[in-house]
Design a protein around this motif. Structure first.
Motif, PDB file in Angstrom:
ATOM      1  N   VAL A  36     -45.387  48.930  16.840  1.00  0.00           N
ATOM      2  CA  VAL A  36     -45.985  48.228  17.983  1.00  0.00           C
ATOM      3  C   VAL A  36     -47.333  48.883  18.290  1.00  0.00           C
ATOM      4  O   VAL A  36     -47.597  49.994  17.836  1.00  0.00           O
ATOM      5  CB  VAL A  36     -45.068  48.292  19.238  1.00  0.00           C
ATOM      6  CG1 VAL A  36     -43.755  47.565  19.000  1.00  0.00           C
ATOM      7  CG2 VAL A  36     -44.809  49.737  19.671  1.00  0.00           C
ATOM      8  N   ASP A  37     -48.188  48.165  19.080  1.00  0.00           N
ATOM      9  CA  ASP A  37     -49.538  48.693  19.301  1.00  0.00           C
ATOM     10  C   ASP A  37     -49.755  49.201  20.727  1.00  0.00           C
ATOM     11  O   ASP A  37     -50.834  49.121  21.273  1.00  0.00           O
ATOM     12  CB  ASP A  37     -50.587  47.627  18.936  1.00  0.00           C
ATOM     13  CG  ASP A  37     -50.402  46.352  19.738  1.00  0.00           C
ATOM     14  OD1 ASP A  37     -49.575  46.350  20.676  1.00  0.00           O
ATOM     15  OD2 ASP A  37     -51.069  45.353  19.419  1.00  0.00           O
ATOM     16  N   TYR A  38     -48.662  49.705  21.330  1.00  0.00           N
ATOM     17  CA  TYR A  38     -48.788  50.264  22.682  1.00  0.00           C
ATOM     18  C   TYR A  38     -47.950  51.532  22.747  1.00  0.00           C
ATOM     19  O   TYR A  38     -47.194  51.828  21.820  1.00  0.00           O
ATOM     20  CB  TYR A  38     -48.326  49.244  23.726  1.00  0.00           C
ATOM     21  CG  TYR A  38     -46.962  48.632  23.432  1.00  0.00           C
ATOM     22  CD1 TYR A  38     -45.785  49.280  23.818  1.00  0.00           C
ATOM     23  CD2 TYR A  38     -46.851  47.411  22.739  1.00  0.00           C
ATOM     24  CE1 TYR A  38     -44.545  48.736  23.538  1.00  0.00           C
ATOM     25  CE2 TYR A  38     -45.606  46.859  22.454  1.00  0.00           C
ATOM     26  CZ  TYR A  38     -44.460  47.528  22.863  1.00  0.00           C
ATOM     27  OH  TYR A  38     -43.229  46.996  22.569  1.00  0.00           O
ATOM     28  N   ILE A  60     -37.143  50.395  20.718  1.00  0.00           N
ATOM     29  CA  ILE A  60     -38.465  50.463  21.354  1.00  0.00           C
ATOM     30  C   ILE A  60     -38.543  49.388  22.425  1.00  0.00           C
ATOM     31  O   ILE A  60     -38.291  48.209  22.164  1.00  0.00           O
ATOM     32  CB  ILE A  60     -39.578  50.270  20.297  1.00  0.00           C
ATOM     33  CG1 ILE A  60     -39.496  51.392  19.258  1.00  0.00           C
ATOM     34  CG2 ILE A  60     -40.954  50.208  20.956  1.00  0.00           C
ATOM     35  CD1 ILE A  60     -40.491  51.270  18.112  1.00  0.00           C
ATOM     36  N   LYS A  61     -38.870  49.795  23.649  1.00  0.00           N
ATOM     37  CA  LYS A  61     -38.975  48.830  24.747  1.00  0.00           C
ATOM     38  C   LYS A  61     -40.121  47.855  24.478  1.00  0.00           C
ATOM     39  O   LYS A  61     -41.145  48.218  23.887  1.00  0.00           O
ATOM     40  CB  LYS A  61     -39.219  49.565  26.072  1.00  0.00           C
ATOM     41  CG  LYS A  61     -38.020  50.370  26.559  1.00  0.00           C
ATOM     42  CD  LYS A  61     -38.256  50.879  27.977  1.00  0.00           C
ATOM     43  CE  LYS A  61     -37.055  51.683  28.463  1.00  0.00           C
ATOM     44  NZ  LYS A  61     -37.231  52.125  29.866  1.00  0.00           N
ATOM     45  N   GLU A  66     -39.873  39.080  25.421  1.00  0.00           N
ATOM     46  CA  GLU A  66     -39.921  38.819  23.986  1.00  0.00           C
ATOM     47  C   GLU A  66     -41.358  38.498  23.582  1.00  0.00           C
ATOM     48  O   GLU A  66     -42.207  38.260  24.433  1.00  0.00           O
ATOM     49  CB  GLU A  66     -39.001  37.639  23.646  1.00  0.00           C
ATOM     50  CG  GLU A  66     -37.554  37.877  24.071  1.00  0.00           C
ATOM     51  CD  GLU A  66     -36.599  36.809  23.555  1.00  0.00           C
ATOM     52  OE1 GLU A  66     -37.006  36.003  22.702  1.00  0.00           O
ATOM     53  OE2 GLU A  66     -35.442  36.798  24.020  1.00  0.00           O
ATOM     54  N   GLY A  67     -41.622  38.489  22.269  1.00  0.00           N
ATOM     55  CA  GLY A  67     -42.909  37.986  21.785  1.00  0.00           C
ATOM     56  C   GLY A  67     -43.987  39.032  21.549  1.00  0.00           C
ATOM     57  O   GLY A  67     -45.142  38.699  21.314  1.00  0.00           O
ATOM     58  N   LYS A  68     -43.635  40.332  21.596  1.00  0.00           N
ATOM     59  CA  LYS A  68     -44.629  41.365  21.241  1.00  0.00           C
ATOM     60  C   LYS A  68     -44.832  41.364  19.719  1.00  0.00           C
ATOM     61  O   LYS A  68     -43.884  41.176  18.960  1.00  0.00           O
ATOM     62  CB  LYS A  68     -44.143  42.744  21.674  1.00  0.00           C
ATOM     63  CG  LYS A  68     -44.077  42.930  23.191  1.00  0.00           C
ATOM     64  CD  LYS A  68     -45.417  43.330  23.757  1.00  0.00           C
ATOM     65  CE  LYS A  68     -45.343  43.683  25.236  1.00  0.00           C
ATOM     66  NZ  LYS A  68     -45.048  42.537  26.118  1.00  0.00           N
ATOM     67  N   LYS A  69     -46.098  41.590  19.298  1.00  0.00           N
ATOM     68  CA  LYS A  69     -46.389  41.619  17.862  1.00  0.00           C
ATOM     69  C   LYS A  69     -45.745  42.829  17.206  1.00  0.00           C
ATOM     70  O   LYS A  69     -45.854  43.957  17.708  1.00  0.00           O
ATOM     71  CB  LYS A  69     -47.900  41.678  17.633  1.00  0.00           C
ATOM     72  CG  LYS A  69     -48.570  40.325  17.784  1.00  0.00           C
ATOM     73  CD  LYS A  69     -50.022  40.429  17.407  1.00  0.00           C
ATOM     74  CE  LYS A  69     -50.665  39.042  17.464  1.00  0.00           C
ATOM     75  NZ  LYS A  69     -52.113  39.115  17.253  1.00  0.00           N
TER      76      LYS A  69
END
Ligand SMILES: [Zn+2]
Length: 577
Positions: A36-38, A60-61, A66-69
């Protein structure tokens, strides 16, 4: 036989230790990027204690949505796609050139290229659930490429990404944080309580033969026993500890990384959750104090090893973690608990050891077991009126006094209640459980099965009628009864009616359920051709997203749902598009 097995197990433990030492340093720490990018917050850590299994990756939270890259953690190729209404839901596996495999679970959807590939396979196999392995050339991916959107598919308690790194050769799963995936954590593990188990009839802990559970308190930087510092002990004991970890700026209770127990500065026991194989994950029920968990839902990690516990997470362990006190000295006991970032907490207390007096060596009053002994290293059989049981060897973690009782009272079924031992004793593997139905009309025998009563509620346990018995394979002790399911599953259309015009919609949905034996299968067709319907078992939802199977004009839609006892229900409607 027994000492030989012990020696064999010790040898196994030694082997694992050696392998672990050599491989620990070889995990590449700059190879994988986070998926993820965060900034990563974890709702689950590797090796965390779950029901009947260790958590096999990190959760990973995804900000509760929903819908995180989701990004490929490194170059490689999609080597497996597994889609299931249960478990990891929609999951991708990437094999990397360095031999590791990264796994991404509970996804909502895949990238357009992967999605197109998956749909073709689902239509080819006429199944929503698929588990396919792919060749190197089919779906290569680049490090950082968007491969999916995060979701909550399968057996997920809420939106998050389940992420794993496995050794492609051994299929062992490894703690992803050992590969340098960055999680900020400056918070020390918390220690909640300690338990001291009296292992022999002659053991005394503070004068009693009982196992004791003691709350702890933190003074300064160290944990101590609450209200006392020293325990008086004679004989053999084992210890257990209740502990959890937290991460910086987050309050999620997560799992710890390692535990070490020492006596007078000498290490007696250590465990590290670095990696494990999936076929050993159920040994969690031997690691934890299972009876305590079933009573109070608190998970104590026992720091002794039951005779048939073959978990590989143990590192160096003396005498299977059993400590014996017979001298007249004061002994310092210390637990050190660490998270994967090396933050550590210490629990200290003292044991005043004493020589057993004449009173202490006297055995306690013999317990009147109207039972048989089941040996963990042999097959075990049991027969009584209306019931037969067979356990293969290695179904149990230690020898037990098996108990059985029968109550003619019918609560939820077509037989009395068979109490098969008790719910506080863990079982490692499936065993044969046969029960005679005593009030099932002949015409319903083929609809009869076993249910387990869990907190009084019936839970489907499988089985079929054969030769006077309902024969099932189960893997827990408890109360069993025979039940019958002659009721068809329920199909409820959510956004559809007969003769409906579908213009303006892009999908239709159904709720499907079966109160008794549960859903086994379903099949949706349009104009006689199979259509792909996504099944979300935890929400009982079936969904069809319109595709080229839906024709302009009139369509005939048929949905057939079948339960585990083969009762079927059919829904039919005419749809205009
Ligand atoms: Zn997970």
């Amino acid at each position: 036989m027994y000492p030989l097995l012990q020696r064999y197990l010790l040898f196994l433990i030694f082997l694992t230790y050696a392998v672990e030492l050599s491989s620990q340093s070889t995990y590449p720490v700059n190879y994988f990027i986070p998926p993820v990018d965060y900034r990563i917050f974890l709702s689950g850590t590797f090796g965390e204690l779950r029901d009947d299994h260790f958590h096999s990756g990190i959760d990973i939270k995804t900000g509760g949505a929903e819908g995180k890259k989701i990004y490929a953690a490194a170059d490689g190729y999609i080597s497996r796609i597994n889609i299931s209404p249960y478990g990891y839901g929609k999951a991708l596996y990437i094999t990397h050139p360095n031999g590791y495999v990264s796994v991404y679970g509970h996804l909502k959807s895949f990238s357009p290229t992967i999605s197109e590939y998956v749909r073709r396979q689902q239509y080819k196999k006429e199944s929503f659930a698929i588990d396919i392995t792919l060749d190197k050339e089919e779906l290569p991916v680049k490090k950082g490429e968007t491969i999916a959107l995060s979701g909550s598919s399968g057996s997920s308690g809420g939106p998050h990404l389940h992420f794993e790194i496995r050794d492609g050769l051994t299929q062992q799963t490894i703690n992803p944080l050992l590969f340098g995936i960055d999680v900020k954590d400056a918070v020390k593990p918390k220690i909640q309580a300690v338990k001291i188990y009296a292992l022999d009839a002659s053991t005394r802990i503070n004068g009693s033969t009982d196992t004791v559970s003691i709350a702890v308190e933190k003074r300064g930087n160290t944990y101590y026993l609450a209200h006392l510092d020293t325990l008086r002990v004679t004989g053999s004991v084992a210890f257990g500890i209740q502990t959890f970890d937290q991460q910086s700026d987050d309050d999620n209770p997560n799992g710890i990384y390692s535990i070490e127990l020492s006596q007078d500065g000498r290490s007696e026991f250590s465990i590290v959750t670095g990696k494990f194989s999936f076929n050993e994950t159920r040994y969690i029920n031997a690691l934890i104090d299972y009876a305590e968990f079933m009573k109070s839902k608190r998970r104590f990690i026992r720091t002794d090893i039951l005779p048939n516990n073959r978990l590989s997470l143990y590192k160096s362990v003396n005498n299977r973690g059993i400590l014996t006190f017979q001298d007249e000295k004061l002994h310092k006991i210390e637990y050190v608990v660490k998270d994967v970032k090396g933050n550590s907490s210490t629990l200290k207390f003292y044991i005043r050891s004493f020589k057993p007096g004449p009173f202490d060596v006297k055995l306690s009053a013999p317990v009147n077991h109207s039972s048989v002994i089941f040996h963990f290293d042999r097959p075990n059989d049991f027969t009584a009126a209306g019931i037969y049981l067979h356990l293969n060897e290695n179904c149990l973690y230690n020898n037990i006094h098996f108990t059985y009782s029968y109550s003619a009272k019918k609560i939820n079924g077509h037989s009395g209640i068979h109490r098969v031992n008790d719910i506080y004793t863990p079982v490692h593997d499936y065993f044969d459980l046969w029960i005679k139905p005593d009030s099932v009309p002949a015409k319903y025998l083929e609809k009869a099965f076993l249910v387990k009563l869990e907190n009084g509620l019936p839970v489907y346990a499988g089985g079929n009628y054969d030769d006077d018995f309902i024969k099932a394979k189960v893997r827990s002790f408890g109360d069993y009864v025979v039940a019958v399911d002659t009721v068809t599953p329920v199909i409820k259309a959510i956004n559809m009616t007969d003769n409906m015009n579908l213009n303006g919609l892009d999908s239709f949905m159904f709720q499907i359920s079966d109160e008794s034996s549960g859903i086994k299968s379903y099949k949706g067709t349009l104009n006689g051709e199979w259509i792909l319907m996504d099944y979300d078992a935890k929400n009982n939802l079936l969904k069809y997203e319109f595709d080229d199977r839906l024709k302009k004009g009139q369509n005939i839609f048929i949905l057939i749902v079948t339960d585990n006892m083969n009762n079927t229900n059919t829904y039919q409607s005419i749809l205009n598009y």
